[in-house]
Design a protein around this motif. Sequence first.
Motif, PDB file in Angstrom:
ATOM      1  N   LEU A  77       0.863  -1.174   0.000  1.00 54.46           N
ATOM      2  CA  LEU A  77       0.000   0.000   0.000  1.00 54.46           C
ATOM      3  C   LEU A  77       0.901   1.227   0.000  1.00 54.46           C
ATOM      4  CD1 LEU A  77      -2.767   1.388   0.249  1.00 54.46           C
ATOM      5  CD2 LEU A  77      -2.520   1.186   2.732  1.00 54.46           C
ATOM      6  N   LEU A  78       0.857   2.009  -1.079  1.00 55.61           N
ATOM      7  CA  LEU A  78       1.751   3.155  -1.223  1.00 55.61           C
ATOM      8  C   LEU A  78       1.024   4.489  -1.199  1.00 55.61           C
ATOM      9  CD1 LEU A  78       4.279   1.829  -3.887  1.00 55.61           C
ATOM     10  CD2 LEU A  78       4.379   1.678  -1.404  1.00 55.61           C
ATOM     11  N   GLY A  79      -0.293   4.474  -1.179  1.00 54.05           N
ATOM     12  CA  GLY A  79      -1.028   5.733  -1.122  1.00 54.05           C
ATOM     13  C   GLY A  79      -2.518   5.483  -1.101  1.00 54.05           C
ATOM     14  N   PHE A  80      -3.268   6.557  -0.878  1.00 46.66           N
ATOM     15  CA  PHE A  80      -4.718   6.424  -0.847  1.00 46.66           C
ATOM     16  C   PHE A  80      -5.382   7.745  -1.192  1.00 46.66           C
ATOM     17  CE2 PHE A  80      -3.538   7.721   3.397  1.00 46.66           C
ATOM     18  CZ  PHE A  80      -4.475   8.696   3.694  1.00 46.66           C
ATOM     19  N   TYR A  81      -6.620   7.639  -1.605  1.00 48.09           N
ATOM     20  CA  TYR A  81      -7.480   8.779  -1.892  1.00 48.09           C
ATOM     21  C   TYR A  81      -8.780   8.555  -1.133  1.00 48.09           C
ATOM     22  CZ  TYR A  81      -4.467   9.125  -6.025  1.00 48.09           C
ATOM     23  OH  TYR A  81      -3.400   9.224  -6.867  1.00 48.09           O
ATOM     24  N   VAL A  82      -9.374   9.619  -0.614  1.00 47.57           N
ATOM     25  CA  VAL A  82     -10.724   9.560  -0.080  1.00 47.57           C
ATOM     26  C   VAL A  82     -11.581  10.358  -1.049  1.00 47.57           C
ATOM     27  CG1 VAL A  82     -12.274  10.204   1.807  1.00 47.57           C
ATOM     28  CG2 VAL A  82      -9.976   9.317   2.307  1.00 47.57           C
ATOM     29  N   VAL A  83     -12.597   9.701  -1.600  1.00 46.69           N
ATOM     30  CA  VAL A  83     -13.449  10.347  -2.595  1.00 46.69           C
ATOM     31  C   VAL A  83     -14.903  10.286  -2.140  1.00 46.69           C
ATOM     32  CG1 VAL A  83     -11.882   9.894  -4.534  1.00 46.69           C
ATOM     33  CG2 VAL A  83     -13.623   8.200  -3.949  1.00 46.69           C
ATOM     34  N   ASP A  84     -15.704  11.183  -2.683  1.00 43.38           N
ATOM     35  CA  ASP A  84     -17.121  11.249  -2.354  1.00 43.38           C
ATOM     36  C   ASP A  84     -17.903  11.185  -3.656  1.00 43.38           C
ATOM     37  OD1 ASP A  84     -19.585  11.647  -1.217  1.00 43.38           O
ATOM     38  OD2 ASP A  84     -19.245  13.747  -0.722  1.00 43.38           O
ATOM     39  N   PHE A  85     -18.593  10.090  -3.878  1.00 42.39           N
ATOM     40  CA  PHE A  85     -19.409   9.891  -5.073  1.00 42.39           C
ATOM     41  C   PHE A  85     -20.765   9.332  -4.672  1.00 42.39           C
ATOM     42  CE2 PHE A  85     -15.149   9.641  -7.025  1.00 42.39           C
ATOM     43  CZ  PHE A  85     -15.315  10.548  -8.054  1.00 42.39           C
ATOM     44  N   PRO A  86     -21.789   9.579  -5.468  1.00 41.17           N
ATOM     45  CA  PRO A  86     -23.116   9.070  -5.129  1.00 41.17           C
ATOM     46  C   PRO A  86     -23.234   7.549  -5.291  1.00 41.17           C
ATOM     47  CG  PRO A  86     -23.189  10.254  -7.207  1.00 41.17           C
ATOM     48  CD  PRO A  86     -21.812  10.444  -6.642  1.00 41.17           C
ATOM     49  N   THR A  87     -22.349   6.952  -6.111  1.00 43.93           N
ATOM     50  CA  THR A  87     -22.445   5.508  -6.344  1.00 43.93           C
ATOM     51  C   THR A  87     -21.065   4.862  -6.305  1.00 43.93           C
ATOM     52  OG1 THR A  87     -22.181   5.660  -8.741  1.00 43.93           O
ATOM     53  CG2 THR A  87     -24.445   5.823  -7.877  1.00 43.93           C
ATOM     54  N   PHE A  88     -21.074   3.573  -6.022  1.00 42.72           N
ATOM     55  CA  PHE A  88     -19.852   2.780  -6.030  1.00 42.72           C
ATOM     56  C   PHE A  88     -19.243   2.786  -7.434  1.00 42.72           C
ATOM     57  CE2 PHE A  88     -17.602  -1.314  -6.311  1.00 42.72           C
ATOM     58  CZ  PHE A  88     -16.740  -1.181  -5.236  1.00 42.72           C
ATOM     59  N   GLU A  89     -20.084   2.707  -8.447  1.00 42.59           N
ATOM     60  CA  GLU A  89     -19.615   2.685  -9.837  1.00 42.59           C
ATOM     61  C   GLU A  89     -18.838   3.950 -10.181  1.00 42.59           C
ATOM     62  OE1 GLU A  89     -22.762   1.931  -8.870  1.00 42.59           O
ATOM     63  OE2 GLU A  89     -22.610  -0.242  -9.184  1.00 42.59           O
ATOM     64  N   ALA A  90     -19.265   5.099  -9.660  1.00 43.46           N
ATOM     65  CA  ALA A  90     -18.550   6.351  -9.918  1.00 43.46           C
ATOM     66  C   ALA A  90     -17.172   6.329  -9.263  1.00 43.46           C
ATOM     67  CB  ALA A  90     -19.366   7.543  -9.426  1.00 43.46           C
ATOM     68  N   ALA A  91     -17.068   5.747  -8.067  1.00 45.87           N
ATOM     69  CA  ALA A  91     -15.766   5.618  -7.408  1.00 45.87           C
ATOM     70  C   ALA A  91     -14.859   4.685  -8.199  1.00 45.87           C
ATOM     71  CB  ALA A  91     -15.951   5.106  -5.977  1.00 45.87           C
ATOM     72  N   VAL A  92     -15.416   3.604  -8.720  1.00 44.70           N
ATOM     73  CA  VAL A  92     -14.633   2.684  -9.560  1.00 44.70           C
ATOM     74  C   VAL A  92     -14.134   3.408 -10.804  1.00 44.70           C
ATOM     75  CG1 VAL A  92     -14.756   0.587 -10.984  1.00 44.70           C
ATOM     76  CG2 VAL A  92     -15.767   0.605  -8.686  1.00 44.70           C
ATOM     77  N   GLU A  93     -14.963   4.245 -11.402  1.00 39.58           N
ATOM     78  CA  GLU A  93     -14.541   4.988 -12.601  1.00 39.58           C
ATOM     79  C   GLU A  93     -13.397   5.934 -12.283  1.00 39.58           C
ATOM     80  OE1 GLU A  93     -14.012   5.553 -16.357  1.00 39.58           O
ATOM     81  OE2 GLU A  93     -15.461   4.096 -15.590  1.00 39.58           O
ATOM     82  N   ALA A  94     -13.417   6.570 -11.108  1.00 36.37           N
ATOM     83  CA  ALA A  94     -12.304   7.439 -10.702  1.00 36.37           C
ATOM     84  C   ALA A  94     -11.023   6.606 -10.569  1.00 36.37           C
ATOM     85  CB  ALA A  94     -12.625   8.146  -9.388  1.00 36.37           C
ATOM     86  N   ALA A  95     -11.125   5.422  -9.998  1.00 33.04           N
ATOM     87  CA  ALA A  95      -9.961   4.536  -9.884  1.00 33.04           C
ATOM     88  C   ALA A  95      -9.473   4.117 -11.268  1.00 33.04           C
ATOM     89  CB  ALA A  95     -10.304   3.312  -9.036  1.00 33.04           C
ATOM     90  N   ARG A  96     -10.390   3.904 -12.200  1.00 31.08           N
ATOM     91  CA  ARG A  96      -9.988   3.571 -13.585  1.00 31.08           C
ATOM     92  C   ARG A  96      -9.189   4.716 -14.209  1.00 31.08           C
ATOM     93  NH1 ARG A  96     -15.427   0.614 -14.748  1.00 31.08           N
ATOM     94  NH2 ARG A  96     -14.695  -1.538 -14.591  1.00 31.08           N
ATOM     95  N   ASP A  97      -9.591   5.958 -13.931  1.00 30.51           N
ATOM     96  CA  ASP A  97      -8.829   7.107 -14.440  1.00 30.51           C
ATOM     97  C   ASP A  97      -7.407   7.081 -13.895  1.00 30.51           C
ATOM     98  OD1 ASP A  97     -10.998   8.066 -15.880  1.00 30.51           O
ATOM     99  OD2 ASP A  97     -11.580   9.522 -14.346  1.00 30.51           O
ATOM    100  N   LEU A  98      -7.262   6.798 -12.599  1.00 33.63           N
ATOM    101  CA  LEU A  98      -5.930   6.723 -11.998  1.00 33.63           C
ATOM    102  C   LEU A  98      -5.122   5.587 -12.629  1.00 33.63           C
ATOM    103  CD1 LEU A  98      -7.041   7.216  -8.300  1.00 33.63           C
ATOM    104  CD2 LEU A  98      -5.755   8.871  -9.678  1.00 33.63           C
ATOM    105  N   ARG A  99      -5.759   4.465 -12.875  1.00 36.39           N
ATOM    106  CA  ARG A  99      -5.060   3.311 -13.451  1.00 36.39           C
ATOM    107  C   ARG A  99      -4.658   3.560 -14.901  1.00 36.39           C
ATOM    108  NH1 ARG A  99      -3.473  -1.784 -12.890  1.00 36.39           N
ATOM    109  NH2 ARG A  99      -3.969  -3.292 -14.492  1.00 36.39           N
ATOM    110  N   ARG A 100      -5.446   4.341 -15.626  1.00 34.76           N
ATOM    111  CA  ARG A 100      -5.055   4.667 -17.010  1.00 34.76           C
ATOM    112  C   ARG A 100      -3.710   5.399 -17.024  1.00 34.76           C
ATOM    113  NH1 ARG A 100     -10.510   4.189 -18.249  1.00 34.76           N
ATOM    114  NH2 ARG A 100     -11.401   6.084 -17.428  1.00 34.76           N
ATOM    115  N   VAL A 101      -3.473   6.213 -16.013  1.00 29.09           N
ATOM    116  CA  VAL A 101      -2.223   6.956 -15.914  1.00 29.09           C
ATOM    117  C   VAL A 101      -1.103   6.070 -15.367  1.00 29.09           C
ATOM    118  CG1 VAL A 101      -1.112   8.879 -14.699  1.00 29.09           C
ATOM    119  CG2 VAL A 101      -3.388   9.175 -15.654  1.00 29.09           C
TER     120      VAL A 101
END
Length: 127
Positions: A77-101
């Motif tokens: 575990l090298l880092g973390f983000y705390v995010v606020d989204f209305p749905t779990f799917e939106a949080a997964v999409e944010a993680a996908r953006d990070l993974r694309r990079v």
Amino acid sequence: MYYAILAYHEEGVVESWTKEEDAALMTELLQINDRLVQEKSLGPAARLGSTQSAVTLRGKGAGIVTDGPFAETKEQLLGFYVVDFPTFEAAVEAARDLRRVNPTAVYEIRPISLYIPGAPLESRDEE
């Protein structure tokens, strides 16, 4: 709802990057951070220091401090983000953006059941 996006990577790989490679990756990750801040979806985020300088507190009573985390995993575990989204799917999409990079990283998305923001911290240099 708050979610934690936990960033895992092989610490040895990350530490092998040149300063220029690391800076380039951080520039791209910060672009995602900036977008999430503008969307009012990003809370605290942190890049953690080396596991070599970490200790673990465990045991009964006051506990015993031992060297490092000793998890049976390839990634740390090298880092973390705390995010606020209305749905779990939106949080997964944010993680996908990070993974694309950072496609060699692994991202775990987990709902946060209790979030206490605490007080803002001012950096205190060690004396």
